[in-house]
Design a protein around this motif. Structure first.
Motif, short mmCIF file in Angstrom:
data_model
loop_
_atom_site.label_atom_id
_atom_site.label_comp_id
_atom_site.label_asym_id
_atom_site.label_seq_id
_atom_site.Cartn_x
_atom_site.Cartn_y
_atom_site.Cartn_z
N VAL A 130 39.51 -18.34 -31.33
CA VAL A 130 39.19 -18.84 -31.46
C VAL A 130 38.74 -19.61 -29.69
O VAL A 130 39.82 -19.98 -29.50
N THR A 131 37.54 -19.19 -29.22
CA THR A 131 37.54 -20.27 -28.11
C THR A 131 36.40 -21.13 -27.57
O THR A 131 35.16 -21.32 -28.26
N VAL A 132 36.36 -22.28 -26.78
CA VAL A 132 35.47 -22.92 -26.21
C VAL A 132 34.94 -23.29 -24.65
O VAL A 132 36.04 -22.84 -24.28
N GLY A 133 34.04 -22.54 -24.19
CA GLY A 133 33.91 -22.91 -22.96
C GLY A 133 32.04 -22.40 -22.39
O GLY A 133 31.64 -22.03 -23.21
N GLU A 134 32.46 -23.08 -21.17
CA GLU A 134 30.83 -22.22 -20.44
C GLU A 134 31.16 -20.77 -20.26
O GLU A 134 31.58 -19.81 -19.45
N THR A 135 29.77 -20.32 -20.73
CA THR A 135 29.43 -19.02 -20.42
C THR A 135 28.25 -18.84 -19.65
O THR A 135 27.04 -19.45 -20.33
N MET A 136 28.26 -18.34 -17.87
CA MET A 136 26.78 -18.47 -17.62
C MET A 136 26.11 -17.47 -17.45
O MET A 136 26.83 -16.19 -17.81
N ALA A 137 24.56 -17.08 -16.87
CA ALA A 137 23.98 -15.94 -17.23
C ALA A 137 24.54 -15.61 -15.21
O ALA A 137 24.06 -16.40 -14.33
N MET A 171 30.90 -15.16 -5.13
CA MET A 171 30.37 -15.76 -6.30
C MET A 171 30.15 -17.16 -5.67
O MET A 171 30.09 -17.91 -5.02
N ARG A 172 28.49 -17.57 -5.99
CA ARG A 172 27.78 -18.75 -5.77
C ARG A 172 27.05 -19.03 -7.34
O ARG A 172 26.08 -18.63 -7.78
N TYR A 173 27.25 -19.99 -7.81
CA TYR A 173 26.89 -20.94 -9.37
C TYR A 173 25.92 -21.72 -9.22
O TYR A 173 26.28 -22.78 -7.71
N TYR A 174 25.56 -22.44 -10.33
CA TYR A 174 24.30 -23.00 -9.92
C TYR A 174 24.77 -23.67 -11.58
O TYR A 174 24.00 -23.33 -12.61
N ARG A 175 25.39 -24.60 -11.62
CA ARG A 175 26.18 -25.64 -12.57
C ARG A 175 26.26 -26.53 -12.91
O ARG A 175 26.80 -27.08 -14.21
N SER A 176 26.42 -27.18 -11.93
CA SER A 176 26.19 -28.93 -11.50
C SER A 176 25.34 -29.59 -13.01
O SER A 176 26.01 -30.68 -12.91
N LEU A 230 19.02 -29.97 -20.44
CA LEU A 230 19.40 -28.91 -19.60
C LEU A 230 19.31 -28.02 -19.81
O LEU A 230 19.40 -27.24 -20.55
N PRO A 231 19.79 -27.12 -18.67
CA PRO A 231 19.53 -25.88 -18.67
C PRO A 231 21.16 -24.53 -18.43
O PRO A 231 22.10 -25.27 -18.59
N THR A 232 21.24 -23.75 -18.94
CA THR A 232 21.95 -22.94 -19.06
C THR A 232 22.03 -22.52 -17.69
O THR A 232 21.97 -22.55 -16.37
N GLY A 233 23.98 -22.59 -17.11
CA GLY A 233 24.90 -22.68 -16.35
C GLY A 233 24.57 -20.55 -15.25
O GLY A 233 24.37 -19.48 -16.37
N SER A 234 23.97 -20.70 -14.44
CA SER A 234 23.66 -19.23 -13.57
C SER A 234 25.39 -19.53 -12.09
O SER A 234 25.57 -20.13 -11.68
N CYS A 235 24.86 -17.84 -12.20
CA CYS A 235 25.45 -17.36 -10.70
C CYS A 235 25.21 -16.19 -10.07
O CYS A 235 24.46 -15.27 -10.61
#
Length: 330
Positions: free
Chosen positions: A18-25, A110-115, A94-99
């Protein structure tokens, strides 16, 4: 059970990871594409490991929070389509993070949009699916996203309940921290709690001020049963345990398209080999073999290994291929 000659005698029923963490579009622009052409995919260190494990026939689950938006549902479906089951907390605020990713052979941009992403509040997850799991994998990206996430990771590593074993990939991302000192204060204590610690030599130089294997092991390992996996990018990887000689395996020489995700694929192969009861060399080679697939594509996920691929690694290192691999392509 491992026999004296190092060959696995029996393999238990399929364990779980099992893993726990964020995945982005992720919006990818590959070399040669025009400025208005992007391909949509998904990427996250933890889901990458879950996908790699599932590709090897191990039942895997990914836990996360996603925005209840189009990108969130895309990410969810992407992960499930590649094998793992999912436990997702949907957030209607809250939205889904993206990159946005621009692919380059040796250093993709990489440019992240996850704040403000939903994954900053992973403490709201229902953790019931962790009960009885064979292995829990976490990374240093999760505690970098919020104080709530940091407390969650610390709690999971300190009180594992009936989880069989844990791993922590330091995964230092400079853009997520004020400076290396702040990252070291947060990540090193977490790493010392895990049964398996994974770190790159570049990360060790930043956080520990050294890339010497023995010095890294002395700084991170606190128990004789802990394992340290030291990754050297496109080079060799070593397994270190207190009181034993390091075991090192070179990486495969392959054409590199994009290095992103290779470390996660390596971690997946290594951890699956550990669950199978493989030797250190078998685990390291399986990790390298899976990583060699990922560096050949622009995304974080590539086609999995065939049974023949795994059998070749097993033959080289004296292991037995588990029956769970039988359903995979030959």
């Amino acid at each position: 059970m491992r026999m004296a000659d190092g060959i696995v005698n029996t393999v238990a029923a399929a364990p779980g990871l099992v893993t726990v963490g964020e995945t982005m579009a992720v919006f990818i622009r590959e070399p040669g594409q025009s400025l208005d052409r992007y391909r949509l995919t998904a990427a996250g260190a933890e889901s990458n490991v879950a996908i790699g494990a599932a590709q090897l026939g191990v039942p895997a689950r990914w836990l996360s929070c996603l925005g209840d938006d189009d990108l969130g549902h895309f990410v969810h479906d992407f992960v499930e389509r590649h094998g793992p089951t999912t436990t997702v907390e949907w957030d209607d605020v809250l939205p889904t993070g993206s990159c946005v990713k621009e692919v380059k052979p040796h250093q993709s941009r990489m440019r992240y949009y996850r704040s403000t992403s939903a994954a900053r509040r992973l403490d709201r997850l229902d953790l019931a699916s962790l009960r009885g799991v064979a292995h829990l994998h976490l990374t240093g990206i999760t505690p970098a996203l919020s104080s709530e996430n940091a407390e969650l990771v610390d709690g999971l590593l300190r009180d594992r309940g009936d989880v069989g074993s844990t791993s922590f990939d330091i995964n230092y991302r400079a853009q997520l921290w004020p400076d290396a000192e702040a990252a070291a204060r947060a990540l090193l204590p977490l790493a010392r709690l895990a049964d398996v610690v994974l770190v790159g030599d570049d990360e060790a130089r930043c956080l520990l001020g050294t890339d010497e294997p023995e010095e890294i092991a002395a700084a991170l390992l606190r128990r004789p049963d802990q394992e340290l996996v030291l990754k050297r990018g496109g080079g060799a990887a070593s397994l270190l345990v207190r009181g034993r000689d390091a075991i090192t395996e070179p990486a495969l020489e392959v054409e590199v398209v994009d290095l992103t995700g290779a470390g996660d694929a390596f971690a997946a192969g290594f951890l699956v080999g550990r669950l199978w009861g493989w030797s250190a060399r078998g685990r390291l080679r399986l990790g390298h073999r899976l990583a060699s697939r990922v560096v050949g594509v622009a995304g974080d996920v590539a086609s999995g290994l065939t049974r023949a691929d795994v059998a070749e690694v097993a033959h080289e290192t004296g292991e037995i291929v588990p029956k769970m691999m039988g359903a995979l392509q030959r």
